[in-house]
Write a protein that holds these residues in place. Structure first.
Motif, PDB file in Angstrom:
ATOM      1  N   ALA A 149     -13.097   3.797   0.838  1.00  0.00           N
ATOM      2  CA  ALA A 149     -11.729   3.643   1.326  1.00  0.00           C
ATOM      3  C   ALA A 149     -11.326   2.174   1.396  1.00  0.00           C
ATOM      4  O   ALA A 149     -10.418   1.816   2.109  1.00  0.00           O
ATOM      5  CB  ALA A 149     -11.590   4.289   2.697  1.00  0.00           C
ATOM      6  N   ARG A 154      -0.069   4.099  -2.481  1.00  0.00           N
ATOM      7  CA  ARG A 154      -1.349   4.740  -2.162  1.00  0.00           C
ATOM      8  C   ARG A 154      -1.224   5.598  -0.914  1.00  0.00           C
ATOM      9  O   ARG A 154      -1.731   6.700  -0.847  1.00  0.00           O
ATOM     10  CB  ARG A 154      -2.438   3.690  -1.950  1.00  0.00           C
ATOM     11  CG  ARG A 154      -2.922   3.068  -3.241  1.00  0.00           C
ATOM     12  CD  ARG A 154      -4.223   2.312  -3.006  1.00  0.00           C
ATOM     13  NE  ARG A 154      -4.356   1.225  -3.945  1.00  0.00           N
ATOM     14  CZ  ARG A 154      -3.955  -0.016  -3.689  1.00  0.00           C
ATOM     15  NH1 ARG A 154      -3.421  -0.306  -2.524  1.00  0.00           N
ATOM     16  NH2 ARG A 154      -4.102  -0.948  -4.579  1.00  0.00           N
ATOM     17  N   ARG A 155      -0.520   5.080   0.073  1.00  0.00           N
ATOM     18  CA  ARG A 155      -0.320   5.863   1.310  1.00  0.00           C
ATOM     19  C   ARG A 155       0.435   7.144   1.023  1.00  0.00           C
ATOM     20  O   ARG A 155       0.116   8.212   1.535  1.00  0.00           O
ATOM     21  CB  ARG A 155       0.452   5.034   2.347  1.00  0.00           C
ATOM     22  CG  ARG A 155      -0.388   3.963   3.007  1.00  0.00           C
ATOM     23  CD  ARG A 155       0.444   3.183   4.027  1.00  0.00           C
ATOM     24  NE  ARG A 155      -0.299   2.065   4.574  1.00  0.00           N
ATOM     25  CZ  ARG A 155      -1.057   2.136   5.674  1.00  0.00           C
ATOM     26  NH1 ARG A 155      -1.159   3.261   6.330  1.00  0.00           N
ATOM     27  NH2 ARG A 155      -1.712   1.073   6.106  1.00  0.00           N
ATOM     28  N   LEU A 160      -1.864   9.587  -0.672  1.00  0.00           N
ATOM     29  CA  LEU A 160      -2.800  10.181   0.295  1.00  0.00           C
ATOM     30  C   LEU A 160      -2.103  11.273   1.101  1.00  0.00           C
ATOM     31  O   LEU A 160      -2.644  12.350   1.318  1.00  0.00           O
ATOM     32  CB  LEU A 160      -3.330   9.114   1.262  1.00  0.00           C
ATOM     33  CG  LEU A 160      -4.422   8.151   0.805  1.00  0.00           C
ATOM     34  CD1 LEU A 160      -4.873   7.295   1.973  1.00  0.00           C
ATOM     35  CD2 LEU A 160      -5.605   8.903   0.213  1.00  0.00           C
ATOM     36  N   ARG A 220     -12.430   9.232   5.432  1.00  0.00           N
ATOM     37  CA  ARG A 220     -11.797   9.313   6.766  1.00  0.00           C
ATOM     38  C   ARG A 220     -12.081  10.642   7.449  1.00  0.00           C
ATOM     39  O   ARG A 220     -11.480  10.965   8.484  1.00  0.00           O
ATOM     40  CB  ARG A 220     -10.287   9.097   6.632  1.00  0.00           C
ATOM     41  CG  ARG A 220      -9.924   7.731   6.097  1.00  0.00           C
ATOM     42  CD  ARG A 220      -8.460   7.575   5.739  1.00  0.00           C
ATOM     43  NE  ARG A 220      -8.283   6.462   4.806  1.00  0.00           N
ATOM     44  CZ  ARG A 220      -8.270   5.168   5.167  1.00  0.00           C
ATOM     45  NH1 ARG A 220      -8.370   4.840   6.437  1.00  0.00           N
ATOM     46  NH2 ARG A 220      -8.148   4.220   4.267  1.00  0.00           N
ATOM     47  N   ASP A 254     -11.090   8.643  -0.700  1.00  0.00           N
ATOM     48  CA  ASP A 254     -10.508   7.995   0.482  1.00  0.00           C
ATOM     49  C   ASP A 254     -10.340   8.998   1.634  1.00  0.00           C
ATOM     50  O   ASP A 254     -10.705   8.726   2.779  1.00  0.00           O
ATOM     51  CB  ASP A 254      -9.166   7.376   0.093  1.00  0.00           C
ATOM     52  CG  ASP A 254      -8.671   6.402   1.151  1.00  0.00           C
ATOM     53  OD1 ASP A 254      -8.696   6.774   2.342  1.00  0.00           O
ATOM     54  OD2 ASP A 254      -8.276   5.281   0.803  1.00  0.00           O
ATOM     55  N   ALA A 314      -3.835   7.330   6.089  1.00  0.00           N
ATOM     56  CA  ALA A 314      -4.554   6.048   6.101  1.00  0.00           C
ATOM     57  C   ALA A 314      -4.676   5.484   7.509  1.00  0.00           C
ATOM     58  O   ALA A 314      -5.449   4.552   7.748  1.00  0.00           O
ATOM     59  CB  ALA A 314      -3.844   5.055   5.193  1.00  0.00           C
ATOM     60  N   ASP A 347       0.803  -1.220   0.000  1.00  0.00           N
ATOM     61  CA  ASP A 347       0.000   0.000   0.000  1.00  0.00           C
ATOM     62  C   ASP A 347       0.838   1.274   0.000  1.00  0.00           C
ATOM     63  O   ASP A 347       0.304   2.369   0.044  1.00  0.00           O
ATOM     64  CB  ASP A 347      -0.910   0.020   1.231  1.00  0.00           C
ATOM     65  CG  ASP A 347      -2.113  -0.879   1.031  1.00  0.00           C
ATOM     66  OD1 ASP A 347      -2.530  -1.027  -0.133  1.00  0.00           O
ATOM     67  OD2 ASP A 347      -2.616  -1.395   2.034  1.00  0.00           O
ATOM     68  N   LEU A 371      -7.684   0.717   1.447  1.00  0.00           N
ATOM     69  CA  LEU A 371      -6.694   1.015   2.484  1.00  0.00           C
ATOM     70  C   LEU A 371      -7.171   0.755   3.902  1.00  0.00           C
ATOM     71  O   LEU A 371      -6.408   0.837   4.837  1.00  0.00           O
ATOM     72  CB  LEU A 371      -6.292   2.498   2.387  1.00  0.00           C
ATOM     73  CG  LEU A 371      -5.299   2.814   1.273  1.00  0.00           C
ATOM     74  CD1 LEU A 371      -5.245   4.310   1.057  1.00  0.00           C
ATOM     75  CD2 LEU A 371      -3.928   2.285   1.642  1.00  0.00           C
ATOM     76  N   SER A 372      -8.461   0.442   4.068  1.00  0.00           N
ATOM     77  CA  SER A 372      -8.957   0.360   5.439  1.00  0.00           C
ATOM     78  C   SER A 372      -8.454  -0.885   6.142  1.00  0.00           C
ATOM     79  O   SER A 372      -7.939  -1.784   5.524  1.00  0.00           O
ATOM     80  CB  SER A 372     -10.479   0.387   5.435  1.00  0.00           C
ATOM     81  OG  SER A 372     -10.959  -0.611   4.573  1.00  0.00           O
TER      82      SER A 372
END
Ligand SMILES: [Zn+2]
Length: 416
Positions: free
Chosen positions: A412, A24-25, A28, A67, A63, A400, A21, A415-416
């Motif tokens: 989301a 993606r992290r 974000l 959150r 995403d 995340a 991830d 990544l959740s």
């Protein structure tokens, strides 16, 4: 987006291990950092800044929204051809309790992302508060703000801006001479009393971080900040987009650079420091003003400067001393901007272009020509905003880690 880039390096973020991830992290974190620094940005500008395609940006935005880290508002006309772009702002969900204990008052602010102070409370005191008194006051105030705080916000922690030497290792105060604090484990005390993570950092370091992110130093990675307050002159340095704290967190104390070898005794035990020669107390006394009415200083000082030889001599002497200290900072650090806050900003305004000229005369030609003086733009709020930045760091570096709001899991899922 220089500000956003500069911001990412201010405080060291926790290092995470590599996993699938990671990309993606990172995306974000980059997106949230940009939105945080801009406070509000169109989706089109975010897309351009990140250099990603629209569908990837849509996934990232969904995403962050899931959150509750951002709020998507109505379309903004970007004055460009095509559809108006949606406006993305930081949400108020996650907040930090920022605290600035001073000689005459302790100020507490509820700070949201984007450097927004949602609420400010000031507690006046007759004498400097002890560390324990500050902890007790903060605990009582925060208890008084419940249940509103608990229902509407997620408190990430407490962040303290302290006028003194603060350890970068554990947030303990080594020495705050004006508060008369010696070896106070203030961050640990606050964490225990409030049951949330707590941080502490030198107040002027908070000031420079806030001014670089949201104020007079925006877009620059080389800024020196000098703040003149009731308890002396604090200094904070951002060089090459990093907050300069030194080995233990005690760096940047420009208030204790030598400006006069036969000068007045300083609270630090030495003589002729900037903060011993340039004091708010002397200016207040020159215009017969009580400290409680310090907000009237600027108007009275301007008037007295024009009318009284004694006041003019005092102000000019303070301006000369300030120029000597600035010479040291400018020659050593080659800043792009020197931000003056508090009563130093007033001095700077009275001195006008003269202070800049004096500085150019004494500084080396290269750095002397490249620097410009600016007044602090965030006022007293900059200490609270900069302190809060410490507590926002973990969230900004890994959004995340924030939980997904119930019912928004589909946005989301990855990544959740
Ligand atoms: Zn000193």
């Amino acid at each position: 987006m220089d500000a956003a880039r500069a911001m990412t390096a201010f405080f060291d973020a926790p290092v995470r291990g590599k996993n699938l991830d990671d990309l993606r992290r990172t995306n974000l974190a980059t997106a949230l950092g940009l939105i945080h620094a801009a406070r509000s940005i169109s989706r089109a500008d975010l897309t351009r800044s990140m250099g990603l395609n629209r569908s990837t940006i849509a996934t990232i935005v969904a995403d962050l929204e899931a959150r509750d880290l951002i709020v998507i508002g109505g379309a903004r006309d970007t004055k460009r051809i095509g559809r108006p772009s949606l406006e993305i702002s930081t949400s108020d969900r996650h907040v930090v309790i920022a605290v600035n204990p001073e000689l005459d008052a302790t100020t507490l602010g509820i700070v949201a992302m984007g450097g927004r102070v949602l609420r400010e409370v000031r507690m006046d005191h007759e004498r400097p508060p002890s560390a324990r008194e500050v902890v007790n006051s903060v605990r009582a105030l925060v208890a008084g703000m419940q249940p509103e705080l608990g229902q509407r916000h997620e408190v990430l922690g407490v962040a303290l801006a302290v006028p003194g030497l603060v350890s970068a290792v554990d947030g303990s105060v080594r020495l705050a001479p004006h508060l008369e604090w010696v070896d106070e484990p203030i961050a640990a005390m606050l964490a225990e009393a409030l049951g949330v993570p707590a941080w502490a950092v030198n107040d002027a370091s908070c000031g420079v971080v806030a001014e670089v992110l949201f104020g007079a130093g925006i877009g620059s990675g080389n800024v020196v900040y000098l703040n003149g307050g009731a308890s002396g002159v604090g200094g904070g340095v951002v060089a090459e987009s990093r907050l300069i704290q030194g080995r233990g967190g005690f760096g940047g104390e420009i208030g204790h650079t030598l400006v006069r070898s036969d000068g007045a005794a300083c609270r630090c035990g030495s003589r002729g420091c900037l903060e011993a020669e340039v004091t708010r107390t002397a200016l207040l006394e020159a215009v017969s003003l009580e400290p409680a009415r310090a907000h009237e200083l600027e108007a009275l000082l301007f008037e007295a400067y024009a009318q009284s030889d004694d006041v003019r001599a005092l102000v000019d002497a303070q301006l000369s001393s300030l120029a000597v200290a600035l010479r040291t900072a400018v020659n050593m650090l080659n800043p792009e901007i020197v931000v003056l806050g508090g009563f130093l900003e007033i001095l700077g305004r009275i001195g006008g272009e003269r202070l800049e000229r004096m500085l150019r005369e004494v500084a080396l030609p290269g750095p002397g020509q490249q620097v410009r003086l600016e007044g602090a733009r965030l006022g007293r709020m900059n200490l609270l905003i900069g302190a809060a930045e410490l507590a926002f760091r973990p969230l900004l570096s890994d959004p995340a880690a924030a939980p997904v709001v119930a019912g928004r899991e589909h946005a989301a899922g990855a990544l959740s």
